[in-house]
Scaffold this motif. Structure first.
Motif, PDB file in Angstrom:
ATOM      1  N   ASP A  41       0.741  -1.275   0.005  1.00 40.57           N
ATOM      2  CA  ASP A  41      -0.007   0.081   0.024  1.00 40.57           C
ATOM      3  C   ASP A  41       0.840   1.201   0.045  1.00 40.57           C
ATOM      4  O   ASP A  41       0.505   2.334  -0.462  1.00 40.57           O
ATOM      5  CB  ASP A  41      -0.862   0.161   1.288  1.00 40.57           C
ATOM      6  N   GLU A  46      -3.336   2.683  -4.157  1.00 40.80           N
ATOM      7  CA  GLU A  46      -4.509   1.978  -4.767  1.00 40.80           C
ATOM      8  C   GLU A  46      -4.941   0.629  -4.096  1.00 40.80           C
ATOM      9  O   GLU A  46      -6.008   0.064  -4.261  1.00 40.80           O
ATOM     10  CB  GLU A  46      -4.714   1.875  -6.184  1.00 40.80           C
ATOM     11  N   THR A  49      -8.368   0.377  -0.266  1.00 42.56           N
ATOM     12  CA  THR A  49      -9.257   1.615  -0.441  1.00 42.56           C
ATOM     13  C   THR A  49     -10.397   1.227   0.570  1.00 42.56           C
ATOM     14  O   THR A  49     -10.861   0.241   0.950  1.00 42.56           O
ATOM     15  CB  THR A  49      -9.830   1.824  -1.678  1.00 42.56           C
ATOM     16  N   TYR A  55     -13.487  -1.649   4.408  1.00 40.96           N
ATOM     17  CA  TYR A  55     -12.276  -1.573   3.432  1.00 40.96           C
ATOM     18  C   TYR A  55     -12.331  -2.674   2.273  1.00 40.96           C
ATOM     19  O   TYR A  55     -12.742  -3.646   2.667  1.00 40.96           O
ATOM     20  CB  TYR A  55     -10.924  -1.622   4.005  1.00 40.96           C
ATOM     21  N   SER A  57      -9.735  -4.312  -1.395  1.00 40.55           N
ATOM     22  CA  SER A  57      -8.668  -4.168  -2.049  1.00 40.55           C
ATOM     23  C   SER A  57      -8.507  -4.630  -3.414  1.00 40.55           C
ATOM     24  O   SER A  57      -9.445  -5.452  -3.579  1.00 40.55           O
ATOM     25  CB  SER A  57      -7.627  -4.878  -1.044  1.00 40.55           C
TER      26      SER A  57
END
Lengths: 183, 196
Positions: A41, A46, A49, A55, A57
């Motif tokens: 990260d 990106e 997120t 959250y 990914s």
């Protein structure tokens, strides 16, 4: 000096009990994934997120189970990640208090020296490869020696027994082939 | 915040105990896995038994929250992953927890183990969709199950037997095996302890 197995076993068992009494069963190997996520990260913002619910990914593994790993990457100061850092601190202080590992042991374990001589580069390559296989296997299994074998069998979970059977079925023959001299 | 304090206290205790029982020392791991000195195996068996008896007895007395149990799913990949982990464990003499502790105690090879481990975990993160598609991660035998049925637990039992009593009995069995296990199974003579 290594603790007698009776004292050591009771102490270790008590720590596993304390963990499940106060928080949850002990586990370690997931945190290798979380550290990878943190590194990833940093390189690519990106990767993890925030969404409306939590959250997610771009990596399917970090995004699985409602993004629980992605959430830990976004909040590294969580129980499980700090736990592993504290393990390192505890081991460091314990080793310091007993005078530290001897200089030759730090470079090469005696069992390696007995079987392969003074070949540190070869040892580091085997340790690296071993680490790769261990963590790949642990993530495939969904846990390691701590989470599956110790915490799992302690809770009478079926998966813990399946894991332990696999681990010892491979570990004993490999160790016997690689380390014939007792050292 | 209090959970972070607990993480520090329990984590540090775990790390220190792993250091003191020889689990962070590849010589002890090697001797256990070649069956030439089972001292560490006895330690581990006694620990599993002790933890099990305390946890299930605590649950029966109402002192331990059954909701703290966390049972992992059973699927074919657990066995395959176990085989892989066992292979690397024997090669390196470290597993994830003992590897990080060994590195912290000054063992240089353990840092290489961690570096390899991070790469291995990354490789799994990338190849996870293929495993998922293969069906190897699909639950078998009910997935997240315990052997007996633990009262108040959200996990099902394979057998209807009362899970907490079974847990105490199995815990006692681990303790008995720890005592009965000989010092060595392979080779002859006295089991030799590593110098360090």
């Amino acid at each position: 000096m290594t603790l007698n197995w009776r004292a050591g076993g009771l102490l270790l068992g008590f720590v596993f009990f304390l963990a499940v009494l106060l928080v949850k069963p002990i586990g370690v190997s997931t945190q290798f994934v979380i550290l990878n996520g943190l590194i990833g990260d940093t390189v690519n913002a990106e990767l993890v997120t925030k969404t409306e619910e939590g959250y997610t990914s771009t990596n399917a593994y970090l995004a699985k189970s409602g993004g629980k790993y992605a959430k830990s990457v976004a909040n590294p100061l969580n129980y499980s990640f700090v736990f592993v850092l504290a393990m390192m601190a505890g081991a460091f202080l314990s080793a310091l208090a007993r005078g530290g590992a001897p200089r030759d042991e730090r470079k090469l374990p005696a069992i390696w020296y007995a079987n392969y001589g003074d070949t540190p580069m070869k040892r580091y390559a085997v340790a690296f490869l071993g680490g790769f296989i261990v963590l790949y296997g642990a993530r495939l299994a969904g846990g390691c020696t701590s989470g599956h074998m110790m915490s799992g069998m302690m809770q009478t979970s079926l998966s813990g027994y399946i894991f332990a059977a696999g681990a010892f079925a491979a570990a004993i023959p490999v160790a016997m082939m690689m380390y014939r001299k007792e050292g | 915040m209090s959970s972070i304090i607990l993480a520090i206290v329990i984590g540090a205790a775990f790390g220190a105990v792993l250091d003191r029982i020889g689990a962070t020392n590849p010589n002890w791991i090697g001797k256990m896995l070649t069956l030439t000195n089972l001292h560490l195996m006895k330690t581990i068996l006694l620990a599993i038994g002790t933890g099990s008896v305390l946890m299930f007895a605590g649950q029966m007395l109402g002192l331990v929250d059954v909701g703290h149990m966390s049972v992992k799913a059973a699927y074919l990949g657990v066995f395959i992953g176990g085989l892989l982990l066992g292979t690397g464990w024997a090669m390196a003499g470290y597993c994830p927890g003992t590897g990080v502790c060994a590195a912290a105690s000054g063992r240089k090879d353990a840092w290489f183990f961690i570096a390899g481990g991070l790469l291995g975990a990354a490789a799994y993160m990338v190849t996870y969709p293929a495993w998922k598609a293969s069906g190897m991660l699909d639950n078998i035998a009910g997935g997240k199950v315990t052997l007996g049925t633990v009262p108040g637990s959200k996990f099902d039992g394979i057998w209807a037997a009362q899970g907490d009593i079974l847990g105490i009995l199995l815990g006692a069995a681990f303790i008995v095996i720890a005592f009965l296990l000989p010092e060595r199974l392979a080779g002859r003579g006295e089991a030799i302890a590593p110098a360090e």
